[in-house]
Scaffold this motif. Structure first.
Motif, mmCIF file in Angstrom:
data_model
loop_
_atom_site.group_PDB
_atom_site.id
_atom_site.type_symbol
_atom_site.label_atom_id
_atom_site.label_comp_id
_atom_site.label_asym_id
_atom_site.label_seq_id
_atom_site.Cartn_x
_atom_site.Cartn_y
_atom_site.Cartn_z
ATOM 1 N N UNK A 84 -15.838 -2.129 30.052
ATOM 2 C CA UNK A 84 -15.498 -0.711 30.146
ATOM 3 C C UNK A 84 -16.017 -0.051 31.426
ATOM 4 N N UNK A 85 -16.749 -0.806 32.249
ATOM 5 C CA UNK A 85 -17.399 -0.197 33.417
ATOM 6 C C UNK A 85 -16.385 0.291 34.451
ATOM 7 N N UNK A 86 -15.384 -0.552 34.776
ATOM 8 C CA UNK A 86 -14.330 -0.148 35.720
ATOM 9 C C UNK A 86 -13.048 -0.883 35.336
ATOM 10 N N UNK A 87 -11.901 -0.209 35.342
ATOM 11 C CA UNK A 87 -10.705 -0.815 34.763
ATOM 12 C C UNK A 87 -9.803 -1.605 35.700
ATOM 13 N N UNK A 88 -9.899 -1.409 37.021
ATOM 14 C CA UNK A 88 -8.870 -1.947 37.914
ATOM 15 C C UNK A 88 -9.175 -3.357 38.401
ATOM 16 N N UNK A 89 -10.410 -3.630 38.803
ATOM 17 C CA UNK A 89 -10.757 -4.938 39.386
ATOM 18 C C UNK A 89 -10.687 -6.034 38.323
ATOM 19 N N UNK A 90 -9.731 -6.946 38.465
ATOM 20 C CA UNK A 90 -9.516 -7.972 37.445
ATOM 21 C C UNK A 90 -10.622 -9.017 37.456
ATOM 22 N N UNK A 91 -11.360 -9.163 38.567
ATOM 23 C CA UNK A 91 -12.466 -10.119 38.623
ATOM 24 C C UNK A 91 -13.510 -9.842 37.556
ATOM 25 N N UNK A 238 1.523 -10.630 39.468
ATOM 26 C CA UNK A 238 2.223 -11.904 39.611
ATOM 27 C C UNK A 238 3.302 -11.853 40.683
ATOM 28 N N UNK A 239 3.883 -10.667 40.904
ATOM 29 C CA UNK A 239 4.958 -10.554 41.900
ATOM 30 C C UNK A 239 4.446 -10.248 43.302
ATOM 31 N N UNK A 240 3.100 -10.157 43.459
ATOM 32 C CA UNK A 240 2.503 -9.899 44.769
ATOM 33 C C UNK A 240 2.112 -8.465 45.034
ATOM 34 N N UNK A 241 2.507 -7.532 44.161
ATOM 35 C CA UNK A 241 2.024 -6.155 44.311
ATOM 36 C C UNK A 241 0.497 -6.172 44.259
ATOM 37 N N UNK A 242 -0.152 -5.408 45.128
ATOM 38 C CA UNK A 242 -1.606 -5.492 45.237
ATOM 39 C C UNK A 242 -2.264 -4.122 45.134
ATOM 40 N N UNK A 243 -3.195 -3.995 44.196
ATOM 41 C CA UNK A 243 -4.001 -2.783 44.067
ATOM 42 C C UNK A 243 -5.231 -2.908 44.963
ATOM 43 N N UNK A 244 -5.440 -1.923 45.788
ATOM 44 C CA UNK A 244 -6.624 -1.872 46.645
ATOM 45 C C UNK A 244 -7.036 -0.412 46.780
ATOM 46 N N UNK A 245 -8.073 -0.156 47.526
ATOM 47 C CA UNK A 245 -8.610 1.194 47.658
ATOM 48 C C UNK A 245 -7.529 2.191 48.059
ATOM 49 N N UNK A 246 -7.592 3.369 47.476
ATOM 50 C CA UNK A 246 -6.616 4.413 47.760
ATOM 51 C C UNK A 246 -6.484 4.596 49.274
ATOM 52 N N UNK A 269 -9.165 -15.496 41.936
ATOM 53 C CA UNK A 269 -9.669 -14.793 40.749
ATOM 54 C C UNK A 269 -9.210 -13.341 40.716
ATOM 55 N N UNK A 270 -8.692 -12.831 41.852
ATOM 56 C CA UNK A 270 -8.170 -11.464 41.911
ATOM 57 C C UNK A 270 -6.686 -11.416 41.530
ATOM 58 N N UNK A 271 -6.057 -12.577 41.475
ATOM 59 C CA UNK A 271 -4.641 -12.655 41.099
ATOM 60 C C UNK A 271 -4.533 -12.664 39.579
ATOM 61 N N UNK A 272 -3.756 -11.742 39.047
ATOM 62 C CA UNK A 272 -3.589 -11.606 37.596
ATOM 63 C C UNK A 272 -2.146 -11.949 37.235
ATOM 64 N N UNK A 273 -1.899 -13.215 36.914
ATOM 65 C CA UNK A 273 -0.541 -13.650 36.602
ATOM 66 C C UNK A 273 -0.024 -13.051 35.300
ATOM 67 N N UNK A 274 -0.922 -12.503 34.480
ATOM 68 C CA UNK A 274 -0.489 -11.878 33.222
ATOM 69 C C UNK A 274 0.016 -10.459 33.438
ATOM 70 N N UNK A 279 3.122 -1.940 38.604
ATOM 71 C CA UNK A 279 3.284 -0.806 37.694
ATOM 72 C C UNK A 279 2.381 -0.929 36.477
ATOM 73 N N UNK A 280 1.987 -2.161 36.133
ATOM 74 C CA UNK A 280 1.158 -2.377 34.938
ATOM 75 C C UNK A 280 -0.342 -2.396 35.257
ATOM 76 N N UNK A 281 -0.726 -2.235 36.515
ATOM 77 C CA UNK A 281 -2.152 -2.258 36.870
ATOM 78 C C UNK A 281 -2.779 -0.898 36.546
#
Length: 342
Positions: A84-91, A238-246, A269-274, A279-281
């Protein structure tokens, strides 16, 4: 190093104090680690993941004398709390899942041996991160030419990892190969990771760095001072869209407009194939005081409405390549990224 495990505690460099002071925070419980991640003592996806692994270990140590039912129930709570500490970083979730798998695979061990195995796994996650970053650096340095001007956004250096860095690791590797590079670091409002952390790291490493405001990137590109953009990521779909700092999305659009290659640099480990697409991040919304105040001083009117997303998502078609420890993925990413896991 960003973090260090010492017998019964996790020691973190307090990134909130940099660059004016080098201070450290000791975490003795999993709640301490939760607060350190949530309050940005430690940040950067790989560093968050490694810290969470040690937080899970500390949680196990807290309940080492309890009954089997109490111990395993406690560990469920520990994982939930840290997640619950931070939601975006998949690592973060990757590391906690890995620690939980170790726990479940060895749950028949006596308690002392089980906790020792968890400690070994957390240390392995930390040491692997350093080796992975060095492999990323070597792979990425191949695209850096002698004399290149490189623009980076936020901080993807040693401070965002256990050590060495991802995007900054590529720069370090290029310099170690004897290449002369010039780095432009965006300040990265509102938390100023570029100004406070990236500029500090690169100066300490002897890399030629120039600090610019976020809204100067387009002009710097137009003046042909930038040959390459290298940034990190907190989650790659999985499609290569990447979340990074605003602000990363804006830099990517500017890079495309000026014909400049734009690379994401991150471990697998930062790639989330699920997660099928960006749009789902989940995007973290942070405290509005980060916008309305600067260095403790109020810079905006009382009660002004604010929007403070910590991340944005750069779509895959703005990304030239994704540099990982297994090589450089190219479009179509839903094929190239999946292949790297085979």
């Amino acid at each position: 190093m960003t973090l260090e495990w010492k017998e019964d505690r996790l020691i973190l460099i307090d990134q909130r104090s940099l660059p004016s002071k080098e201070e450290y925070v000791e975490c003795l419980t999993h709640e301490d680690v939760y607060l350190a991640i949530k309050n940005m003592v430690v940040r950067g996806a790989p560093a968050i993941g490694a810290s969470a692994a040690f937080g899970y270990l500390l949680g196990a140590r807290e309940a080492r004398t309890g009954s089997e039912e109490m111990f395993f129930g406690h560990m469920v709570s520990v994982k939930k709390r840290l997640s619950e500490s931070r939601p975006t970083a998949v690592n973060l979730f990757w590391a906690l899942d890995r620690m939980e798998r170790t726990l479940n695979q060895l749950r028949k061990l006596e308690r002392k041996g089980l906790i020792a195995s968890l400690e070994s796994e957390a240390l392995k996650i930390a040491s692997e991160d350093i080796e992975i970053n060095k492999a990323i650096g070597k792979n990425g340095a191949a695209i850096v030419r002698d004399g290149d001007g490189i623009l980076t956004h936020c901080n993807a250096g040693a401070l965002a990892t256990v050590d060495y860095g991802t995007a900054l690791g590529v720069m370090r590797a290029a310099v170690q190969q004897g290449k002369k590079i010039y780095v432009y670091a965006d300040e990265t409002r509102p938390y100023l990771q570029g100004a406070r952390l990236t500029a500090w790291e690169l100066m300490k490493s002897g890399v030629d760095v120039t600090l610019i405001c976020d809204n100067m990137s387009g002009w710097v590109m137009k003046k042909r001072l930038v040959d390459l953009v290298l940034v990190g990521a907190d989650r790659i779909a999985a499609n290569g869209d990447a979340a990074n700092k605003i602000g990363t999305y804006s830099v990517a659009i500017l890079a495309q407009r000026h014909g400049i290659p734009f690379y994401i640099v991150a471990p697998l480990s930062t790639v989330d194939l699920s997660t099928p697409t960006g749009d789902e991040i989940p995007i973290e919304e942070r405290d509005h005081r980060e916008i309305t105040h600067l260095g403790g001083y109020q810079i905006a009117p009382d009660n002004v409405k604010c929007l403070n997303p910590a991340f944005d998502v750069t779509p895959w078609n703005l990304i030239t390549g994704i540099i990982t420890e297994k090589g450089i993925a190219r479009p179509p990413y839903n094929i190239s990224l999946k292949k790297m896991f085979e």
